[in-house]
Motif scaffolding. Structure first.
Motif, short mmCIF file in Angstrom:
data_model
loop_
_atom_site.label_atom_id
_atom_site.label_comp_id
_atom_site.label_asym_id
_atom_site.label_seq_id
_atom_site.Cartn_x
_atom_site.Cartn_y
_atom_site.Cartn_z
N GLU A 211 -13.89 0.94 -2.25
CA GLU A 211 -13.05 2.14 -2.21
C GLU A 211 -11.65 1.68 -1.83
O GLU A 211 -11.49 0.83 -0.94
CB GLU A 211 -13.59 3.14 -1.18
N MET A 212 -10.64 2.21 -2.48
CA MET A 212 -9.27 1.78 -2.22
C MET A 212 -8.34 2.98 -2.12
O MET A 212 -8.54 3.99 -2.78
CB MET A 212 -8.80 0.85 -3.34
N ARG A 213 -7.31 2.84 -1.26
CA ARG A 213 -6.26 3.84 -1.18
C ARG A 213 -4.91 3.13 -1.12
O ARG A 213 -4.84 1.97 -0.68
CB ARG A 213 -6.46 4.74 0.05
N ALA A 214 -3.86 3.80 -1.58
CA ALA A 214 -2.53 3.19 -1.65
C ALA A 214 -1.53 4.15 -1.01
O ALA A 214 -1.35 5.28 -1.47
CB ALA A 214 -2.14 2.91 -3.10
N PHE A 215 -0.85 3.68 0.03
CA PHE A 215 0.09 4.51 0.78
C PHE A 215 1.50 3.93 0.66
O PHE A 215 1.72 2.76 0.98
CB PHE A 215 -0.30 4.55 2.26
N ALA A 216 2.46 4.74 0.22
CA ALA A 216 3.84 4.27 0.07
C ALA A 216 4.83 5.37 0.48
O ALA A 216 5.68 5.79 -0.32
CB ALA A 216 4.10 3.81 -1.35
N PRO A 217 4.76 5.84 1.73
CA PRO A 217 5.62 6.96 2.13
C PRO A 217 7.10 6.63 2.15
O PRO A 217 7.94 7.53 2.05
CB PRO A 217 5.12 7.29 3.55
N ALA A 218 7.47 5.34 2.24
CA ALA A 218 8.88 4.97 2.27
C ALA A 218 9.59 5.30 0.96
O ALA A 218 10.82 5.42 0.92
CB ALA A 218 9.04 3.48 2.59
N VAL A 219 8.81 5.43 -0.14
CA VAL A 219 9.39 5.81 -1.43
C VAL A 219 8.89 7.20 -1.85
O VAL A 219 8.77 7.51 -3.03
CB VAL A 219 9.10 4.76 -2.53
N ASN A 220 8.58 8.03 -0.83
CA ASN A 220 8.18 9.42 -1.05
C ASN A 220 6.85 9.57 -1.76
O ASN A 220 6.60 10.59 -2.41
CB ASN A 220 9.26 10.20 -1.81
N VAL A 221 5.97 8.56 -1.67
CA VAL A 221 4.63 8.66 -2.23
C VAL A 221 3.66 8.41 -1.07
O VAL A 221 3.26 7.27 -0.81
CB VAL A 221 4.39 7.65 -3.37
N ASN A 222 3.32 9.48 -0.36
CA ASN A 222 2.40 9.28 0.77
C ASN A 222 1.13 8.59 0.33
O ASN A 222 0.65 7.66 0.98
CB ASN A 222 2.08 10.62 1.44
N GLU A 223 0.56 9.06 -0.80
CA GLU A 223 -0.64 8.41 -1.33
C GLU A 223 -0.60 8.43 -2.85
O GLU A 223 -0.50 9.50 -3.46
CB GLU A 223 -1.90 9.09 -0.82
N ASP A 224 -0.68 7.24 -3.44
CA ASP A 224 -0.73 7.12 -4.89
C ASP A 224 -2.17 7.35 -5.33
O ASP A 224 -3.09 6.76 -4.77
CB ASP A 224 -0.27 5.71 -5.30
N PRO A 225 -2.41 8.21 -6.33
CA PRO A 225 -3.78 8.56 -6.68
C PRO A 225 -4.65 7.38 -7.13
O PRO A 225 -5.77 7.23 -6.65
CB PRO A 225 -3.62 9.59 -7.80
N VAL A 226 -4.13 6.58 -8.06
CA VAL A 226 -4.88 5.43 -8.59
C VAL A 226 -3.85 4.35 -8.93
O VAL A 226 -2.98 4.60 -9.75
CB VAL A 226 -5.72 5.78 -9.83
N CYS A 227 -3.98 3.18 -8.35
CA CYS A 227 -2.86 2.23 -8.34
C CYS A 227 -3.24 0.89 -8.99
O CYS A 227 -4.06 0.15 -8.44
CB CYS A 227 -2.40 2.01 -6.91
N GLY A 228 -2.60 0.58 -10.13
CA GLY A 228 -2.88 -0.66 -10.83
C GLY A 228 -2.38 -1.89 -10.12
O GLY A 228 -3.12 -2.87 -9.94
N SER A 229 -1.11 -1.89 -9.69
CA SER A 229 -0.58 -3.07 -8.99
C SER A 229 -1.28 -3.26 -7.64
O SER A 229 -1.44 -4.39 -7.18
CB SER A 229 0.93 -2.93 -8.79
N GLY A 230 -1.72 -2.15 -7.04
CA GLY A 230 -2.46 -2.25 -5.78
C GLY A 230 -3.83 -2.88 -5.98
O GLY A 230 -4.29 -3.67 -5.13
N ASP A 261 -10.48 11.03 -9.69
CA ASP A 261 -11.70 10.23 -9.89
C ASP A 261 -11.32 8.99 -10.68
O ASP A 261 -11.69 8.84 -11.84
CB ASP A 261 -12.75 11.07 -10.62
N GLY A 262 -10.56 8.10 -10.03
CA GLY A 262 -10.05 6.92 -10.71
C GLY A 262 -10.99 5.74 -10.63
O GLY A 262 -11.67 5.55 -9.61
N HIS A 263 -11.04 4.95 -11.70
CA HIS A 263 -11.91 3.77 -11.75
C HIS A 263 -11.14 2.61 -12.36
O HIS A 263 -10.55 2.73 -13.43
CB HIS A 263 -13.16 4.07 -12.56
N ILE A 264 -11.16 1.48 -11.67
CA ILE A 264 -10.42 0.30 -12.06
C ILE A 264 -11.34 -0.91 -12.01
O ILE A 264 -12.19 -1.01 -11.12
CB ILE A 264 -9.24 0.04 -11.10
#
Length: 294
Positions: A211-230, A261-264
């Motif tokens: 399970e993964m989550r991506a947080f980037a609040p410094a660029v106004n994205v508290n949580e990115d839904p599904v993140c490829g670079s992450g 419901d993202g899958h990578i």
């Protein structure tokens, strides 16, 4: 600027509309790039208000199929994962190419090879470098996330600068509630984009499932839904941690806290020459297909 060009909005890392991560794609393949200003592209990206908006141009390198410029609502990015997959999907549809099995994208980090197979679009990373961080920085991030990490986090250079941190299991990751104000200050102070938080699915029958989550609040994205670079950053981190000696797939789910419901599939591949390469694959589906007047 006064023209009308094709436009798509593509949902990435999903086969179900509205359950992945959307990217807006503007088709400037028939437009001279020199006639479009940075300010005009940025204004469009600010208007779409998605995490990324991309612009397809004719490539400057003959080896590439197209040039991709990627914008957040605030700035241009050298690379991003889900926009790369979504823009490839849009390019194939814009050009009515139904038979391609490989594409080369030109972007800020160089030439990105993509493959298309059985509906999956996969890209090979141009950059996946690992860097240790100090104990002081780790402690500050633990405070901001509100959890103790089970291994030492690290900085991963994948185009974006992600901190990757592991927690005990998938449930701990899913239930994390960061202090976004504190996290934003810490990432901005350290010149990091944000944090990739992940936990293993210990009860899954699928090996190397997270399970993964991506947080980037410094660029106004508290949580990115599904993140490829992450997901790329996570795969590279796990390779440093576990030293996989064979080609290994990391299966990642993301977005549940945001009703997605993202899958990578992030793959660590051992090449014939002994080197290691990193790949990210996912499905994409077009949900908006039309034109935009500029």
């Amino acid at each position: 600027m006064s023209l009308t060009v094709p436009f798509k909005q593509v949902d990435v890392f999903t086969e179900k509309p509205f359950k992945g991560n959307p990217v807006a794609v503007v088709n400037f393949l028939e437009v001279d790039e020199s006639g479009v200003t940075q300010e005009e592209l940025q204004a469009i990206a600010n208007w779409t208000n998605l995490s990324e908006t991309t612009f397809l141009f004719k490539p400057s390198d003959d080896k590439c199929d197209y040039k991709l410029r990627i914008f957040s609502p605030r700035s241009e990015l050298p690379f991003a994962g889900h926009p790369t997959i979504g823009s490839c999907k849009a390019f194939l549809e814009f050009t009515q190419n139904t038979t391609a099995t490989s594409i080369i994208q030109e972007c800020g980090v160089g030439a990105i090879p993509l493959t298309i197979s059985d509906g999956l679009i996969s890209f090979k990373a141009a950059l996946a470098d690992y860097e240790a961080i100090s104990n002081e920085v780790i402690a500050n991030y633990e405070e901001a996330i509100g959890l103790k990490f089970v291994t030492a986090p690290a900085l991963l250079h994948t185009g974006p600068e992600w901190i990757v941190a592991l927690v005990e299991d998938a449930e701990t990751c899913f239930n994390a509630n960061p202090n976004f104000g504190m996290l934003g200050r810490q990432t901005k102070q350290n010149d990091h984009l944000g944090i990739i938080l992940a936990g293993p699915k210990k009860t899954s029958s699928i090996k190397n499932s997270y399970e993964m989550r991506a947080f980037a609040p410094a660029v106004n994205v508290n949580e990115d839904p599904v993140c490829g670079s992450g997901s790329l950053a996570l795969a590279r981190y796990l390779q440093e941690l576990y030293k996989f000696e064979e080609t290994t797939d990391i299966t990642i789910s993301q977005g549940g806290r945001l009703d997605r419901d993202g899958h990578i599939i992030a793959s660590i591949k051992k090449e014939a020459n002994g080197s290691t390469s990193y790949h990210v694959a996912g499905h994409a589906i077009t949900v908006i297909d039309g034109k935009i007047k500029l």
